[in-house]
Design a protein around this motif. Structure first.
Motif, PDB file in Angstrom:
ATOM      1  N   LYS A 242      10.079  -0.208  -2.613  1.00 39.46           N
ATOM      2  CA  LYS A 242       9.591   0.993  -1.552  1.00 39.46           C
ATOM      3  C   LYS A 242      10.526   2.060  -1.266  1.00 39.46           C
ATOM      4  O   LYS A 242      10.285   3.205  -0.887  1.00 39.46           O
TER       5      LYS A 242
ATOM      6  N   LEU B  55      11.299   3.074   8.228  1.00 39.37           N
ATOM      7  CA  LEU B  55      10.357   2.223   8.302  1.00 39.37           C
ATOM      8  C   LEU B  55      10.868   0.804   9.033  1.00 39.37           C
ATOM      9  O   LEU B  55      12.090   0.575   8.716  1.00 39.37           O
TER      10      LEU B  55
ATOM     11  N   GLN C 270       0.706  -1.241   0.007  1.00 36.96           N
ATOM     12  CA  GLN C 270      -0.202   0.030  -0.105  1.00 36.96           C
ATOM     13  C   GLN C 270       0.829   1.282   0.123  1.00 36.96           C
ATOM     14  O   GLN C 270       0.465   2.501  -0.120  1.00 36.96           O
ATOM     15  N   LEU C 271       2.264   0.995   0.130  1.00 40.31           N
ATOM     16  CA  LEU C 271       2.982   2.287   0.135  1.00 40.31           C
ATOM     17  C   LEU C 271       3.310   2.625  -1.312  1.00 40.31           C
ATOM     18  O   LEU C 271       3.615   1.824  -2.033  1.00 40.31           O
TER      19      LEU C 271
ATOM     20  N   SER D 284       9.500   5.818  -1.595  1.00 40.88           N
ATOM     21  CA  SER D 284       8.822   6.609  -0.479  1.00 40.88           C
ATOM     22  C   SER D 284       9.544   6.566   0.785  1.00 40.88           C
ATOM     23  O   SER D 284       9.217   7.356   1.609  1.00 40.88           O
ATOM     24  N   VAL D 285      10.442   5.603   0.930  1.00 37.94           N
ATOM     25  CA  VAL D 285      11.141   5.396   2.122  1.00 37.94           C
ATOM     26  C   VAL D 285      12.623   5.451   2.095  1.00 37.94           C
ATOM     27  O   VAL D 285      13.101   4.658   1.307  1.00 37.94           O
TER      28      VAL D 285
END
Length: 323
Positions: A69, A253, A24-25, A29-30
Motif C-alpha cells: 500500500k 496512515l 481495500q486501499l 497510495s499511502v
C-alpha cells in the motif's frame, strides 16, 4: 465500501481489523504508515496484545499488506517496545525477529533505526528493577524506519534541532570560540560548520516525555466517563516522522490508531490521514481530538458507538444526511 466512523477536513477514522481495511486501499497510495502496535508483553493488556511466541507472525501479516500500500518512495515507521522473557531477567528477541522477517521475507529495507527515550517512564519491570534491583529502568523503545526501496522520501532539514546556546555564540563569532584544527584522522574541519543552517542535524535518539494529562482528548474522555487509552505515544513522535518523511497533502496512515495521536498530528501539519482501529470505543473517544467547545461530546461519542458516521467539519451524522 469503507465507511468512516468520523471524518475531518483532512482525514477519516475507520473501525475494523486493519488487515481487512488495508486490503481495500489501492496499492501505492499511502506515503507514510506511522504506528505503534500492541507490544508482545507477558501480561495481557486491556487494549489487546499477542504473546511473544505468536507476535512476529501476527505483526508480519500487517507488514505484508503495508508493503503493497505504500508508495515507492514511502515509509513504514513502527514504534516497538522491548520486553523480558517470562520468569527471567533476560530480554526477548521478538523485536529483532520482526525486523529480520520484515527485511528478509517481506522485502522492506531498514532505512534507519531510531530510539525513543521516554524520561518520564516509570521503573519496570517491577520484579527485576524495583524488588530485586538487578536491572535498570527500561525507558527506550526502538522505532524501526522501513522503506520500500533504499531511497525513500526524506528531508532532514524539516526536523532540525534547536542550536545549543554555545553553538549560537559560535555562529555569531567563530573566531572567538573556535580555532580550526586538523583531527588525528586527517580530517580538516575548517570553519564550514559555523554556518547557520537553521538548526542542528538531529540524532536518532529522540527524547520525548509521555506525560499528557490534559488536552481535548483526555478531558473529553473524562466528560463522558470513559478511560483514556492506556498506551498513547506523545504527539512529538509522529510529528518528527511526518515532518521528516512527508510533504503537505501526503497521505499518513496509522493501522493501530488507538487514541489517534497520529491523525491529529497529521491534520495539524497539513497532511491527509487515515486511522484504523479495531475497538469502536477507542475510535469514538479519539474523535475528541477534533471537537471544539460547542460540541456535545456525549452525542459525538454515542453516535460513533452506534455506528453512525460523523462529519466533524459539518457536525452531521450519516443519519442526518440520509433523512
Amino acid at each position: 465500501m469503507m465507511m468512516p466512523a468520523y471524518s475531518t477536513p483532512r482525514g477519516s477514522a475507520y473501525v475494523g481489523d486493519s488487515r481487512e481495511l488495508l486490503k481495500q486501499l489501492p496499492d501505492n497510495s499511502v506515503n507514510l504508515v506511522m504506528t505503534s502496535p500492541p507490544f508482545a508483553l507477558q501480561r495481557k493488556k486491556e487494549y489487546g496484545n499477542e504473546s511473544q511466541e505468536a507476535y512476529v507472525d501476527w505483526l508480519s501479516e500487517f507488514a505484508k499488506l503495508v508493503y503493497d500500500k505504500i508508495t515507492e518512495d514511502g515509509s513504514f515507521v513502527i514504534d516497538i517496545g522491548g520486553a523480558y522473557e517470562k520468569g527471567r531477567p533476560t530480554r526477548s528477541l521478538y523485536p529483532f525477529r520482526a525486523l529480520i522477517k520484515f527485511v528478509d521475507e517481506i522485502g522492506f529495507h531498514l532505512a534507519e533505526e531510531f530510539y525513543w527515550h521516554n524520561p518520564s517512564k516509570l521503573p519496570s519491570p517491577i520484579e527485576w528493577v524495583n524488588k530485586r534491583k538487578i536491572r535498570t529502568k527500561d525507558s527506550v523503545n526502538t522505532v524501526w524506519w522501513f522503506s520500500k526501496t533504499p531511497w525513500p522520501k526524506a528531508d532532514v532539514s524539516k526536523v532540525l534541532a534547536p542550536y545549543s546556546d554555545r553553538m549560537k555564540k559560535l555562529i555569531q563569532d567563530p573566531e572567538k570560540f573556535y580555532t580550526p584544527k586538523v583531527r588525528p584522522s586527517g580530517h580538516d574541519i575548517g570553519r564550514g560548520f559555523a554556518k547557520d543552517n537553521g538548526g542542528a542535524i538531529p540524532p536518532n535518539l529522540l527524547s520525548f516525555s509521555n506525560t499528557e494529562s490534559n488536552g481535548k482528548y483526555v478531558s473529553g474522555c473524562k466528560a463522558v466517563g470513559e478511560k483514556a487509552h492506556p498506551a498513547r505515544f506523545p504527539s512529538k513522535l509522529p510529528e518528527f516522522f511526518i515532518k521528516f518523511l512527508t510533504e503537505p497533502d501526503d497521505m499518513v496512515l496509522d493501522i493501530f490508531a488507538g487514541s489517534n495521536t497520529t491523525g491529529e498530528t497529521a491534520e495539524k501539519l497539513g497532511r491527509k490521514w487515515m486511522a484504523f482501529e479495531e475497538r469502536r470505543e477507542y475510535s469514538a473517544a479519539s474523535a475528541f481530538r477534533f471537537t471544539d467547545e460547542s460540541d456535545d461530546l456525549q452525542w459525538v461519542y454515542e453516535s460513533i458507538l452506534k455506528g453512525d458516521h460523523i462529519n466533524l467539519e459539518t457536525r452531521q451524522t450519516s443519519l442526518d444526511v440520509n433523512q
